[in-house]
Design an enzyme around this catalytic site. Structure first.
Site, PDB file in Angstrom:
ATOM      1  CG  ASP A   1     -95.566 -20.848  21.368  1.00  0.00           C
ATOM      2  OD1 ASP A   1     -96.599 -21.595  22.155  1.00  0.00           O
ATOM      3  OD2 ASP A   1     -94.496 -20.766  20.583  1.00  0.00           O
TER       4      ASP A   1
HETATM    5  C1  BGC Z   1     -95.858 -23.983  19.668  1.00  0.00           C
HETATM    6  C2  BGC Z   1     -96.916 -23.551  18.891  1.00  0.00           C
HETATM    7  C3  BGC Z   1     -98.295 -24.247  19.204  1.00  0.00           C
HETATM    8  C4  BGC Z   1     -98.377 -24.005  20.407  1.00  0.00           C
HETATM    9  C5  BGC Z   1     -99.957 -25.135  21.284  1.00  0.00           C
HETATM   10  C6  BGC Z   1     -96.096 -24.172  21.146  1.00  0.00           C
HETATM   11  O1  BGC Z   1     -95.235 -25.418  21.559  1.00  0.00           O
HETATM   12  O2  BGC Z   1     -94.791 -23.152  20.087  1.00  0.00           O
HETATM   13  O3  BGC Z   1     -96.290 -22.950  17.650  1.00  0.00           O
HETATM   14  O4  BGC Z   1     -99.526 -23.483  18.417  1.00  0.00           O
HETATM   15  O5  BGC Z   1     -97.102 -24.615  21.106  1.00  0.00           O
HETATM   16  O6  BGC Z   1     -99.352 -26.510  20.351  1.00  0.00           O
END
Ligand code: BGC
Length: 755
Positions: free
Chosen positions: A229
């Protein structure tokens, strides 16, 4: 392209560089070897492609795209086909926009109604989440776009999400928090998995070798790559060894250098680096070989689809006196800001820049008899007397009042959790005041997670539309006027109040520690076991027609746990309008040595029936439908006994039930010791035979054979038996009056353990 051969030509620095992003959304390439980077973008309910300024919180603008209903809504469809269509639509957008991997679906379990990201997640039920997510994955990947199933694992809160340690026992992980990921990998063949920010049982998911390698790859056969993530990496070299292939977004070269140093110092095996590079490039090559940028992305057509699907997700919670459907031409006071400016998605990384939106008022344009009043504002919770009075006046003059209410953006979002389950005061007050002047109040809700409904008695009808995507207004009109017969079912329980929720006492955790203390008793598994009143149960939803069930048939009364059971049931539309029914199958173990839910969802089908039409639905149940996770053998296990196969309208409403006896083919290993309790020994007929002398000595001592009247009064045979059952084998020596020796007991135990 021979990826291994290319990797063999790379320097260690080049390889390490491929393990983190080039920028926020792109991966790197190695130009001299013709290795290209690719682009990834957020989903899960649309394409959030950022061409210019990038961020992971949905702050800066992304390209115009189609916002489909969010998972909160699509889960309510109980329809794999809905997810299939959305997946396919998003994949077209990705192909057109040259995005190789869409970051979704998000399959975390709704442990509490408070989780800020519940609107992005499917359900409190792992089977429902697994089936729907897998439907979407198959559709996306069929078009050669990869998915990233997220957030692996046990990421059911936003509070302290980058530091919180989810402390979850193995059985609960296996039965509740893992199945959707497992299905995404085993059935959906997900190209990538995104690890979560949090720790799991003491270790960051981003460097959890058991999670990312032993389980994901070793057990489930995952052959894609794991991406972090955004910003989830703590110890990069450790992560590489654990199986975290790609770090996103860019590490600014810092972690790449750490990886190089770790290899040079012998702390990290270069083979781990090679493997990660190979996995990343293999997935990307699959896209590159099948890129179709000339794919037509017909947004207008997808808008129509988004409307059709949103209507299929809506849940009719209440419909007293058949107040719905509304009739065209009726005098209807439409009230509520959301009727004009719908809330149709949530805040954060999934926030789509919808190319157009359709409100209920847009959809009603030109229809006679409609008035509109705003009723409330979303900048404050305080009731605004002017807005309320205007709404009340309109309602007084109308035949029916439709109030479109729900949760404003600030009430639920990625990044933080809710602290309560209430709707804004101004909306609650509005509903109350409108109901005072008009008895025919219909409430439509746009929200991503359950709310308390102290106003329920003031509304004759309630439609839960969830966060239904950019065409939610049009879909609302279709359902309100009966052009679409509502067929959604709640994918989560609506408790009467927040305090009823099983995670209430520990949700959010203490400091960085979040103990999932309710174990497997999440959602309806808890409410049903406790026989608690709820506002609306899991699986619940009404229709404008009625359905009858008959003829539940099992193809066997007795099966072994290696067999499959075929279950069929006839469903008839007994009403006068066509409609879709969700046929739900639950399985319950009548008796179990472990604590189990009363019943668990193990099958569902959504079917369309014309009035009077009957269809036969068939389910096939395998071992998993009966099993629980046994921590002794570290495997799924079925206990021999009777199970109830139940066809239900919700987890609370069993329509038909039939028993089946399942015989286990696995004997759990037992090892008897001096400390084994007699009650455990006595369950084993072989043991009882051998142990008879010990049992006799013990029962004498415990008074089961009490002779004097006084002794008989002091302890009944039942009491004595219970005491004996609760004593360990060794007590036959100490209480056996010298009749039993230690050697004797050891010899018997040895024999027993050798059987
Ligand atoms: C989120 C993810 C997301 C990623 C990219 C993170 O803060 O938890 O779900 O895909 O950011 O935006």
């Amino acid at each position: 392209m021979n990826i291994r051969q290319i990797i063999s030509q790379m320097t260690l620095e080049e390889k390490a560089s491929l393990l983190s992003g080039f920028d926020f959304w792109h991966t790197k390439g190695v130009e001299r070897l013709g290795v290209e980077g690719i682009m990834v973008s957020d989903g899960p309910h649309g394409l959030r492609k950022q061409d210019l300024e990038a961020d992971h919180l949905g702050i800066n603008e992304s390209i115009k795209a189609v916002c489909f209903p969010t998972a909160s809504a699509t889960a309510a469809s109980f329809d794999r086909e809905v997810l299939h269509k959305i997946g396919s639509g998003i994949a077209d957008g990705c192909q057109h926009e040259k995005v190789a991997v869409i970051l979704g679906p998000a399959v975390n379990i709704k442990r509490s109604p408070l989780c800020g990201r519940n609107f992005e997640y499917f359900s409190e039920d792992p089977y429902l989440a697994a089936e729907l997510a897998t439907g979407m994955i198959k559709a996306v990947q069929k078009k050669n776009i990869g998915v990233s199933v997220k957030h692996f694992a046990a990421n059911s809160q936003e509070h302290r999400r980058m530091a919180s340690d989810s402390v979850v026992d193995m059985r609960t992980l296996r039965e509740i928090y893992f199945p959707a990921f497992e299905s995404a990998v085993r059935e959906g063949k997900a190209w990538t998995v995104m690890c979560s920010y949090n720790k799991l049982n003491g270790e960051y998911a981003s460097q959890h070798r058991w999670l990312l390698t032993d389980l994901l790859r070793g057990e489930w056969g995952f052959d894609g790559y794991v991406v972090s993530d955004w910003g989830a990496v703590s110890d990069r070299p450790k992560g590489v060894h654990a199986g975290l292939d790609l770090e996103m977004p860019a590490s600014g070269g810092v972690n790449d250098r750490l990886v190089v140093e770790a290899v040079r110092s012998g702390q990290l095996d270069e083979a781990d680096v090679d493997l990660a590079v190979e996995r990343i490039l293999t997935v990307h090559q699959r896209y590159l070989d099948n890129a179709k940028p000339d794919t037509v992305w017909d947004k207008e057509a997808q808008h129509v689809l988004a409307r059709e699907l949103a209507a299929d997700c809506m849940v009719l919670l209440k419909n007293e006196d058949g107040i719905l459907p509304l009739r065209a031409g009726e005098e209807i006071a439409v009230i509520g800001l959301f009727a004009k400016k719908p809330r149709f998605q949530g805040g954060g990384s999934s926030h789509i820049n919808a190319f157009k939106t359709e409100s209920l008022l847009d959809a009603l344009a030109g229809m006679p008899g409609i008035t509109y009043a705003q009723g409330y504002d979303i900048v404050t919770e305080e009731p605004d007397e002017t807005l309320i009075s205007e709404a009340v006046e309109n309602a007084r003059k109308a035949k029916k009042a439709v109030i479109v209410a729900g949760l404003p953006d600030s009430f639920e979002s990625e990044g933080y959790d809710r602290s309560h389950m209430r709707m804004p005061n101004c909306q609650v007050e509005l509903i109350r005041r409108v109901a005072e002047v008009n008895p025919n109040v219909v409430v439509v809700l746009y929200n991503g997670s359950p709310v308390e409904m102290p106003w329920l008695g003031s509304a004759k009808a309630v439609v839960e539309a969830y966060l239904g995507g950019q065409a939610v207004g049009g879909a609302t009109k279709l359902v309100l006027f009966g052009e679409v017969n509502p067929s959604g079912r709640l994918p989560e329980t609506f408790p009467l109040k927040l305090e009823d929720n099983p995670s209430y006492l520990s949700y959010g955790g203490e400091g960085n520690t979040a103990v999932y203390s309710e174990g497997v008793f999440v959602g309806y598994r808890y409410y049903d076991r406790k026989k608690m009143d709820v506002l609306f149960p899991f699986g619940y939803g009404l229709s404008y027609t009625t359905f009858g069930y008959s003829n539940l048939r099992l193809d066997a009364d007795n099966i072994r746990d290696t067999d499959t059971l075929t279950v069929s049931v006839d469903v008839t539309n007994t009403g006068s309008v066509a409609g879709k029914e969700v046929v739900q199958l639950y399985v319950g173990d009548r008796e179990s040595t472990v604590f189990r839910p009363v019943r668990e969802l193990k099958g569902f089908e959504k079917i369309f029936l014309a009035p009077g039409e009957t269809k036969t639905i068939t389910f096939t149940l395998g071992k998993r439908a009966f099993a629980y996770w046994n921590t002794q053998i570290n495997d799924w296990h079925v206990e021999s006994g009777v199970f109830d196969i139940q066809i239900c309208r919700s987890s609370r409403d069993v329509v038909l039930s039939a028993p089946v006896t399942v015989e286990s083919t696995v004997r759990l290993p037992v090892h008897y010791t001096m400390d084994t309790l007699f009650m455990d020994l006595m369950k084993d007929t072989r043991a009882v035979k051998l142990m008879q002398p010990l049992l006799d000595a013990q029962s004498k001592n415990m008074g089961t054979e009490a002779e004097s009247d006084a002794a008989k009064e002091a302890i009944t045979p039942e009491m004595a038996m219970a005491m004996m059952e609760n004593s360990p084998v060794r007590s036959s020596i100490s209480f056996g009056d010298g009749t039993v020796t230690r050697e004797q007991v050891l010899a018997i135990l040895e024999k027993l353990n050798a059987l």
